[in-house]
Write an enzyme that holds these catalytic residues in place. Structure first.
Site, PDB file in Angstrom:
ATOM      1  N   SER A 146       0.861  -1.196   0.000  1.00 17.83           N
ATOM      2  CA  SER A 146       0.000   0.000   0.000  1.00 17.83           C
ATOM      3  C   SER A 146       0.887   1.233   0.000  1.00 17.83           C
ATOM      4  O   SER A 146       2.020   1.203   0.505  1.00 17.83           O
ATOM      5  CB  SER A 146      -0.861   0.003   1.265  1.00 17.83           C
ATOM      6  OG  SER A 146      -1.509   1.252   1.414  1.00 17.83           O
ATOM      7  N   TYR A 159      -1.233  -0.696  10.574  1.00 11.45           N
ATOM      8  CA  TYR A 159      -1.451  -1.038   9.161  1.00 11.45           C
ATOM      9  C   TYR A 159      -0.309  -0.508   8.301  1.00 11.45           C
ATOM     10  O   TYR A 159       0.265  -1.239   7.486  1.00 11.45           O
ATOM     11  CB  TYR A 159      -2.797  -0.465   8.689  1.00 11.45           C
ATOM     12  CG  TYR A 159      -3.026  -0.696   7.209  1.00 11.45           C
ATOM     13  CD1 TYR A 159      -3.351  -1.975   6.736  1.00 11.45           C
ATOM     14  CD2 TYR A 159      -2.907   0.338   6.286  1.00 11.45           C
ATOM     15  CE1 TYR A 159      -3.544  -2.202   5.394  1.00 11.45           C
ATOM     16  CE2 TYR A 159      -3.106   0.120   4.935  1.00 11.45           C
ATOM     17  CZ  TYR A 159      -3.423  -1.159   4.495  1.00 11.45           C
ATOM     18  OH  TYR A 159      -3.606  -1.386   3.144  1.00 11.45           O
TER      19      TYR A 159
HETATM   20  N1  LIG Z   1      -8.810  -0.655  -0.747  1.00 11.33           N
HETATM   21  C1  LIG Z   1      -7.793   0.162  -0.519  1.00 11.33           C
HETATM   22  O1  LIG Z   1      -7.956   1.378  -0.380  1.00 11.33           O
HETATM   23  C2  LIG Z   1      -6.378  -0.400  -0.472  1.00 11.33           C
HETATM   24  C3  LIG Z   1      -5.305   0.485  -0.660  1.00 11.33           C
HETATM   25  C4  LIG Z   1      -4.015  -0.002  -0.618  1.00 11.33           C
HETATM   26  C5  LIG Z   1      -3.786  -1.347  -0.400  1.00 11.33           C
HETATM   27  N2  LIG Z   1      -4.849  -2.180  -0.208  1.00 11.33           N
HETATM   28  C6  LIG Z   1      -4.563  -3.601   0.031  1.00 11.33           C
HETATM   29  O2  LIG Z   1      -5.206  -4.379  -0.946  1.00 11.33           O
HETATM   30  C7  LIG Z   1      -5.407  -5.696  -0.452  1.00 11.33           C
HETATM   31  C8  LIG Z   1      -6.827  -6.133  -0.774  1.00 11.33           C
HETATM   32  O3  LIG Z   1      -7.726  -5.321  -0.030  1.00 11.33           O
HETATM   33  P1  LIG Z   1      -9.116  -4.814  -0.619  1.00 11.33           P
HETATM   34  O4  LIG Z   1      -9.039  -3.349  -0.744  1.00 11.33           O
HETATM   35  O5  LIG Z   1      -9.523  -5.616  -1.793  1.00 11.33           O
HETATM   36  O6  LIG Z   1     -10.049  -5.119   0.653  1.00 11.33           O
HETATM   37  P2  LIG Z   1     -11.336  -6.053   0.838  1.00 11.33           P
HETATM   38  O7  LIG Z   1     -12.336  -5.763  -0.208  1.00 11.33           O
HETATM   39  O8  LIG Z   1     -11.715  -5.880   2.272  1.00 11.33           O
HETATM   40  O9  LIG Z   1     -10.755  -7.537   0.599  1.00 11.33           O
HETATM   41  C9  LIG Z   1      -9.876  -8.115   1.535  1.00 11.33           C
HETATM   42  C10 LIG Z   1      -9.712  -9.597   1.207  1.00 11.33           C
HETATM   43  O10 LIG Z   1      -8.800 -10.157   2.169  1.00 11.33           O
HETATM   44  C11 LIG Z   1      -9.377 -11.338   2.687  1.00 11.33           C
HETATM   45  N3  LIG Z   1      -9.002 -11.579   4.075  1.00 11.33           N
HETATM   46  C12 LIG Z   1      -9.057 -10.727   5.125  1.00 11.33           C
HETATM   47  N4  LIG Z   1      -8.729 -11.370   6.262  1.00 11.33           N
HETATM   48  C13 LIG Z   1      -8.471 -12.670   5.914  1.00 11.33           C
HETATM   49  C14 LIG Z   1      -8.130 -13.834   6.648  1.00 11.33           C
HETATM   50  N5  LIG Z   1      -7.980 -13.830   7.981  1.00 11.33           N
HETATM   51  N6  LIG Z   1      -7.951 -14.992   5.963  1.00 11.33           N
HETATM   52  C15 LIG Z   1      -8.125 -15.035   4.634  1.00 11.33           C
HETATM   53  N7  LIG Z   1      -8.449 -13.975   3.884  1.00 11.33           N
HETATM   54  C16 LIG Z   1      -8.640 -12.803   4.523  1.00 11.33           C
HETATM   55  C17 LIG Z   1     -10.895 -11.104   2.605  1.00 11.33           C
HETATM   56  O11 LIG Z   1     -11.570 -12.359   2.524  1.00 11.33           O
HETATM   57  P3  LIG Z   1     -12.504 -13.011   3.675  1.00 11.33           P
HETATM   58  O12 LIG Z   1     -13.057 -11.888   4.493  1.00 11.33           O
HETATM   59  O13 LIG Z   1     -13.530 -13.779   2.900  1.00 11.33           O
HETATM   60  O14 LIG Z   1     -11.576 -13.905   4.421  1.00 11.33           O
HETATM   61  C18 LIG Z   1     -11.009 -10.360   1.290  1.00 11.33           C
HETATM   62  O15 LIG Z   1     -11.086 -11.271   0.221  1.00 11.33           O
HETATM   63  C19 LIG Z   1      -5.070  -5.636   1.043  1.00 11.33           C
HETATM   64  O16 LIG Z   1      -3.804  -6.181   1.262  1.00 11.33           O
HETATM   65  C20 LIG Z   1      -5.081  -4.146   1.351  1.00 11.33           C
HETATM   66  O17 LIG Z   1      -4.237  -3.837   2.429  1.00 11.33           O
HETATM   67  C21 LIG Z   1      -6.128  -1.743  -0.252  1.00 11.33           C
END
Ligand SMILES: NC(=O)c1ccc[n+]([C@@H]2O[C@H](COP(=O)([O-])OP(=O)(O)OC[C@H]3O[C@@H](n4cnc5c(N)ncnc54)[C@H](OP(=O)(O)O)[C@@H]3O)[C@@H](O)[C@H]2O)c1
Length: 267
Positions: A146, A159
């Protein structure tokens, strides 16, 4: 230089039940030979598998419900891959979660969950899978970090620190794997509309939103990442606004960032 082509690959995507992970699966579906989708919510994974295989009946999609915050579940996932002789050549460590609020008021189980998923699971999965990719002589690892990892962020301290780890780990791993045919790419998105904010918001707290112009769509993040993988780029910051913003932040000396943070906290 690694010359990995996505076409025909077998990709494992963590966090494929939502957001960026589901988008990785959708964009890879038309090019990959097989996908392994991992997350806790199995019904979401099954829905996505059905959607993708309806579109392309030749695509091999496997799903595996796994709680990545538990190291025994991570080990069981790796044992299963080995037992089933599933040779992964594209590992996408995407699962992750955040927590909005100060350290002094944070919940210790949420802290552990965040570090376990964002740091420990990503590291252990890589450790187990990378030797087999090296043996195959070609492949790639994508670590979803991120832009938050580029600077300490008050109110998101843990985070941001986990993502600083992911970016640093990715760079060092890339150095270690030089000449092996295995590329490593860290992707550092800014804000993206996914379920991330809903998960990161504490009960009763106000939602935190970044200005809309800083947002990049999940589709654009994934497109930029897959392009970077095929070009064997070490780091990708999707979106022009974030690219410029992060170039400025990364060039700013820490004392100046500390000074600016005083005003941000006072708001
Ligand atoms: N959205 C943003 O603004 C942003 C910005 C920068 C970086 N990121 C990064 O992008 C990545 C994806 O995030 P996203 O934005 O797509 O968020 P999201 O929509 O909340 O998706 C997060 C995913 O991680 C999985 N996850 C969470 N805890 C888990 C666990 N204990 N075991 C297995 N799977 C788990 C969730 O699946 P389940 O709940 O089904 O387990 C879900 O599929 C993350 O690493 C986040 O830090 C996001």
């Amino acid at each position: 230089m690694s010359t990995f082509r996505i076409d025909g690959c077998t990709a494992l995507i963590t966090g494929a039940s939502a957001g960026l992970g589901a988008e990785f699966a959708r964009q890879l579906a038309s090019r990959a030979g097989g996908l392994v989708l991992v997350a806790r919510r199995e019904e979401r994974l099954a829905q996505l598998r059905d959607e993708l295989t309806k579109r392309d009946p030749n695509l091999n999609v496997l799903i595996r419900a796994t709680d990545l915050s538990r190291s025994e579940d991570v080990a069981a996932l790796c044992d299963w891959l080995e037992h089933e002789q599933i040779a992964i050549d594209l590992l996408i460590n995407n699962a992750g979660l955040g927590d909005y609020g100060d350290v002094s008021t944070s919940d210790s189980s949420r802290i552990a969950e965040m570090i376990n998923v964002n740091v420990t699971a990503l590291t252990l999965l890589t450790r187990r899978i990378v030797p087999r990719i090296i043996e195959q002589g070609r492949g790639a690892i994508v670590n979803v970090s991120s832009s938050a990892g580029f600077l300490p962020i008050a109110g998101m301290a843990i985070y941001a620190a986990t993502k600083a780890y992911v970016t640093s780990f990715s760079e060092a791993l890339r150095m270690e794997l030089r000449g092996s045919g295995v590329g490593v790419t860290a992707v550092c998105p800014g804000p993206v509309h996914t379920e991330f904010n809903t998960v990161a918001k504490r009960r009763g707290a106000k939602a935190r939103t970044a200005p809309e112009f800083t947002h990049v769509s999940a589709a654009a993040v994934v497109r930029a990442t897959l392009r970077a993988v095929e070009r064997d780029q070490p780091l990708v910051i999707p979106g022009l606004v974030m690219k410029i913003g992060m170039a400025l932040i990364r060039a700013t000396p820490m004392p100046l960032l500390r000074f600016a943070a005083r005003f941000d906290r006072a708001r």
